[in-house]
Scaffold this motif. Structure first.
Motif, PDB file in Angstrom:
ATOM      1  N   GLN A 483       0.839  -1.207   0.000  1.00 57.93           N
ATOM      2  CA  GLN A 483       0.000   0.000   0.000  1.00 57.93           C
ATOM      3  C   GLN A 483       0.871   1.252   0.000  1.00 57.93           C
ATOM      4  O   GLN A 483       0.621   2.204  -0.736  1.00 57.93           O
ATOM      5  N   ARG A 484       1.894   1.248   0.835  1.00 57.73           N
ATOM      6  CA  ARG A 484       2.804   2.404   0.908  1.00 57.73           C
ATOM      7  C   ARG A 484       3.455   2.666  -0.451  1.00 57.73           C
ATOM      8  O   ARG A 484       3.507   3.785  -0.945  1.00 57.73           O
ATOM      9  N   ILE A 485       3.919   1.585  -1.072  1.00 57.58           N
ATOM     10  CA  ILE A 485       4.594   1.714  -2.359  1.00 57.58           C
ATOM     11  C   ILE A 485       3.643   2.293  -3.408  1.00 57.58           C
ATOM     12  O   ILE A 485       3.944   3.256  -4.108  1.00 57.58           O
ATOM     13  N   LEU A 486       2.451   1.716  -3.478  1.00 58.11           N
ATOM     14  CA  LEU A 486       1.492   2.168  -4.488  1.00 58.11           C
ATOM     15  C   LEU A 486       1.043   3.593  -4.214  1.00 58.11           C
ATOM     16  O   LEU A 486       0.881   4.400  -5.127  1.00 58.11           O
ATOM     17  N   TYR A 487       0.864   3.890  -2.946  1.00 57.03           N
ATOM     18  CA  TYR A 487       0.418   5.232  -2.559  1.00 57.03           C
ATOM     19  C   TYR A 487       1.403   6.284  -3.052  1.00 57.03           C
ATOM     20  O   TYR A 487       1.029   7.251  -3.726  1.00 57.03           O
ATOM     21  N   GLU A 488       2.678   6.071  -2.779  1.00 53.66           N
ATOM     22  CA  GLU A 488       3.671   7.059  -3.215  1.00 53.66           C
ATOM     23  C   GLU A 488       3.777   7.074  -4.730  1.00 53.66           C
ATOM     24  O   GLU A 488       3.936   8.126  -5.346  1.00 53.66           O
ATOM     25  N   ASN A 489       3.660   5.894  -5.312  1.00 51.25           N
ATOM     26  CA  ASN A 489       3.712   5.800  -6.765  1.00 51.25           C
ATOM     27  C   ASN A 489       2.601   6.643  -7.406  1.00 51.25           C
ATOM     28  O   ASN A 489       2.838   7.458  -8.289  1.00 51.25           O
ATOM     29  N   LEU A 610       9.805  -0.792  -1.056  1.00 53.78           N
ATOM     30  CA  LEU A 610       9.354  -0.205   0.211  1.00 53.78           C
ATOM     31  C   LEU A 610      10.419   0.725   0.766  1.00 53.78           C
ATOM     32  O   LEU A 610      10.145   1.863   1.151  1.00 53.78           O
ATOM     33  N   PHE A 611      11.664   0.242   0.752  1.00 50.74           N
ATOM     34  CA  PHE A 611      12.700   1.061   1.378  1.00 50.74           C
ATOM     35  C   PHE A 611      13.185   2.178   0.468  1.00 50.74           C
ATOM     36  O   PHE A 611      14.000   2.995   0.866  1.00 50.74           O
ATOM     37  N   ALA A 612      12.676   2.207  -0.754  1.00 48.07           N
ATOM     38  CA  ALA A 612      12.947   3.355  -1.614  1.00 48.07           C
ATOM     39  C   ALA A 612      11.880   4.429  -1.416  1.00 48.07           C
ATOM     40  O   ALA A 612      11.960   5.511  -1.975  1.00 48.07           O
ATOM     41  N   CYS A 613      10.870   4.119  -0.609  1.00 44.20           N
ATOM     42  CA  CYS A 613       9.794   5.096  -0.382  1.00 44.20           C
ATOM     43  C   CYS A 613      10.271   6.223   0.517  1.00 44.20           C
ATOM     44  O   CYS A 613      11.221   6.079   1.267  1.00 44.20           O
ATOM     45  N   LYS A 614       9.542   7.329   0.449  1.00 44.99           N
ATOM     46  CA  LYS A 614       9.872   8.464   1.303  1.00 44.99           C
ATOM     47  C   LYS A 614       9.606   8.134   2.764  1.00 44.99           C
ATOM     48  O   LYS A 614      10.356   8.505   3.644  1.00 44.99           O
ATOM     49  N   THR A 615       8.487   7.491   2.996  1.00 40.05           N
ATOM     50  CA  THR A 615       8.125   7.146   4.375  1.00 40.05           C
ATOM     51  C   THR A 615       7.823   5.655   4.441  1.00 40.05           C
ATOM     52  O   THR A 615       6.663   5.252   4.450  1.00 40.05           O
ATOM     53  N   PRO A 616       8.869   4.854   4.445  1.00 41.73           N
ATOM     54  CA  PRO A 616       8.614   3.411   4.322  1.00 41.73           C
ATOM     55  C   PRO A 616       7.942   2.789   5.539  1.00 41.73           C
ATOM     56  O   PRO A 616       7.303   1.762   5.422  1.00 41.73           O
ATOM     57  N   ASN A 617       8.059   3.445   6.696  1.00 41.58           N
ATOM     58  CA  ASN A 617       7.681   2.728   7.915  1.00 41.58           C
ATOM     59  C   ASN A 617       6.191   2.709   8.240  1.00 41.58           C
ATOM     60  O   ASN A 617       5.758   1.934   9.068  1.00 41.58           O
ATOM     61  N   ILE A 618       5.412   3.581   7.585  1.00 37.05           N
ATOM     62  CA  ILE A 618       3.978   3.513   7.853  1.00 37.05           C
ATOM     63  C   ILE A 618       3.173   3.406   6.566  1.00 37.05           C
ATOM     64  O   ILE A 618       3.563   3.931   5.529  1.00 37.05           O
TER      65      ILE A 618
END
Ligand code: ADP
Ligand code: MG
Length: 640
Positions: A483-489, A610-618
């Motif tokens: 979800q985090r990945i897609l959200y930032e994408n 995930l770890f390339a995301c800006k805010t990977p932890n939530i």
């Protein structure tokens, strides 16, 4: 002697107070005017609104009209033609009976009335403003009545201020409109919103009316319900469970052609569906109960959507049994049991599509070395898309993050084993054999995908990915991480000027109700921006000819449905909020589900991205996406 202090309120004040009860919002006016037109015997009723009714509401009918005196009288409080004695209250055949709607509306708006009866040559034209008669004239006008209500709450700024956004108010209006339309399929209705036709519903039978209101996609999902008993008769339709919705929008009870809300009756219907619906979805139904007017009391609520029955328990039992019977009779039940099973692993929109064969859901005999079924499943669920295609965007930018040790996907040992077996579907390679090779993995992974065996990340319970890191280990929740990945994408897509979309060879047709189409047209620019090209809007469908890179064709209708149900009642005003909500909605719909088996490659992609995301932890919904456990913590647990 002190002077007395009690006096009667002037009429316009009393009317304003009454209006507080009758008119909560533009939709209340719509309801009252539509019902008056129905009571007047109209066969065609037209509703026009501007700015969600805040600026203008007009209802034009071809009913019996009013003579000059009635036209003036109708604005008086307790003026009604519908009842004359208290006893009439127990034998109501009309929608209205209180005689306070028009008085209330005229107290808080500018009202223009044009009306003419059949045999009169000229009609009457009346202007009212804040309960005051402004003018009365004769006018040339067709038989019937037109009420035009402008500037609602113009004299009660506090009430006007409390009105919600146009989308919300429009939704309320559409709800009221639909209720009246569904109660009277034999009357033609139309709704024109800001100059464009939203609904055009010809006089028809009930089935056709439901289809005209909710779109063609419901057409083959309707199951008739029919029962007559001594206490009541029930007719109407229920929608097959596969049509069940995430929102409770399409649930309608009519008692003697009046829309009512009843959680008790709702429960009766829901319980008939028990076991046929997945969690979180609601059945759609359109049920018409006919009872002797004496056995019900619809008068317990000022806006008359609640109802009291004499014999509630009997009603409950009959309703439940009738709905059950229909579900059984139309063989909805057996086919559904099968689908309910499927839903354990397959996102619901894929249920019933041909490419998902039953063998996939029967996981028990799954042979990890038989390539085919698992691949079909994988490519179906993940569509090779979020992980493979979009991996281009994300995977690359993350140089196998510092958090993770550099990983060696396929050990030499495994390669040798592989080389000896050119055809890896070979049955020789049994589970036993595997245990010798790598006891630990096999114990940890049942039903796994073969790639996982030698990898350094492990998927457990089809939910978490566990991976060693320098300091200890990390446990990732796969769904939230995705979800985090897609959200930032998707958020990023809004900020980019050019977002390539895959053009479809065969554009997809998707059917929606008029209200949903209206919402989609408001969101079209945003959808375009993220790569969903809608090339055609017609009265019951859209045609999608391009979809975002990384999305599957089969997912388009799911994401749009989810988006619409997320936004049933409030599209935010600010552009930024719309983007954020849209990205969240897409992330929620498209994220890999808990229960999905991920290959080693997919696990790796997920972690990298995930770890390339800006805010990977939530997650976008503020839940943790992963936890870490240090070696010390682990060690401590073994100290005791
Ligand atoms: P009620 O509907 O409870 O009687 P209303 O204030 O809504 O009270 O309407 C008052 C009266 O005005 C109705 O009883 C009816 O006689 C008349 N009336 C209202 N709307 C119409 C209409 N569209 N056509 C004919 N008569 C109408
Ligand atoms: Mg009325």
């Amino acid at each position: 002697m002190s002077s007395s202090i009690i006096h009667l309120l002037p009429d316009h004040v009393a009317n304003q107070i009454a209006a507080g009860e009758v008119v909560q919002r533009p939709a209340s006016v719509v309801k009252e005017l539509l019902e008056n037109s129905v009571d007047a015997g109209a066969t065609s009723i037209k509703l026009l609104i501007k700015d969600a009714g805040k600026t203008l509401i007009q209802v034009i009918d071809n009913g019996k009209g009013m003579n000059e005196i009635d036209a003036r009288m109708c604005f008086e409080r307790h003026a009604t033609s519908k009842i004359s004695m208290a006893e009439d209250l127990f034998n109501l055949q009309t929608k209205g009976f209180r005689g306070e709607a028009l008085a209330s509306i005229a107290a808080i708006a500018h009202v223009e009335l044009k009306t003419k009866t059949e045999d009169a040559e000229l009609g009457t034209h009346i202007l009212m403003e804040g309960s005051q008669l402004v003018s009365q004239n004769v006018i040339v006008t067709p038989k019937g009545t037109s009420f035009l209500v402008k500037n609602l709450f113009y004299n009660i700024p506090a009430r006007r201020k409390f009105l919600k956004s146009d989308q919300v108010e429009l939704k309320h209006i559409v709800d009221e409109f639909e209720r009246v339309c569904l109660a009277h399929p034999q009357i033609a209705f139309s709704l024109i919103n800001n100059g464009s036709e939203m609904f055009v519903l010809p006089a028809s039978n009930l089935r056709q009316r439901i289809v005209n209101v909710f779109g063609n996609k419901i057409a083959d999902k309707l199951v008739p319900v029919e029962e007559t008993t001594e206490i009541l008769s029930i007719s109407g339709f229920i929608a097959k469970p596969e049509y069940a919705k995430k929102t409770r929008g399409e649930q309608f009870f009519f008692v003697n052609d009046r829309f009512v809300k009843s959680s008790y009756l709702h429960h009766a219907v829901s319980s008939a569906f028990e076991g046929l619906l997945k969690e979180g979805v609601h059945p759609s139904y359109f049920l018409y109960l006919t009872l002797p007017p004496q056995s019900i009391d619809i008068n317990i609520h000022p806006t008359k959507t609640e109802v009291k029955f004499d014999d509630e328990q009997a009603l409950y039992a009959i309703l439940r049994a009738t709905v059950k019977h229909s579900l059984g009779q139309f063989q909805v039940v057996p086919s559904l049991d099968f689908q309910a099973d499927m839903s354990l692993e397959v996102p619901y929109k894929l249920n019933g599509t041909e490419s998902v064969t039953p063998t996939i859901s029967v996981d028990a005999n799954f042979n990890p070395f038989h390539d085919e079924p698992s691949e079909t499943f994988q490519s179906k669920v993940l569509g090779n898309s979020h992980f493979e295609k979009s991996a281009k965007d994300f995977g690359k930018t993350s140089p196998s993050n510092t958090v993770f040790n550099s990983r060696n996907h396929v050990s030499p040992k495994w390669e040798t084993l592989y080389a000896e077996l050119p055809n890896n579907t070979d049955k020789i390679l049994s589970a036993n054999h595997l245990i010798e090779q790598d006891f630990q993995s096999v114990v940890m992974f049942e039903n796994q995908h073969q790639d996982v065996v030698q990898s350094k990340s492990f998927q457990i319970h089809k939910k978490y990915i566990v991976c060693p890191i320098k300091t200890g280990m990390v446990v990732i929740e796969q769904r939230r991480a995705h979800q985090r990945i897609l959200y930032e994408n998707y958020l990023n897509r809004f900020n980019q000027n050019y977002n390539p979309s895959q053009q479809l060879l065969f554009p997809i047709r998707l059917y929606y109700s008029a209200y949903e189409l209206e919402m989609l047209s408001q969101l079209q620019d945003y959808l375009e921006k993220i790569g969903i090209n809608i090339t055609e809007f017609s009265e019951d469908k859209i045609v999608v000819s391009g979809i975002p890179v990384g999305m599957n064709e089969s997912e388009v209708s799911m994401v749009i449905d989810d988006l619409l149900s997320d936004w049933q009642s409030d599209i935010p005003k600010e552009e930024e909020h719309i983007r954020d909500r849209m990205a969240k909605s897409f992330a929620q719909s498209l994220a890999v589900k808990t229960g999905t088996i991920l290959s080693e490659k997919e696990q790796e992609d997920l972690m990298n991205r995930l770890f390339a995301c800006k805010t990977p932890n939530i997650s976008p919904f503020q839940k943790p996406t992963y936890i870490t456990m240090s070696l010390e913590e682990l060690d401590k647990k073994f100290m005791i």
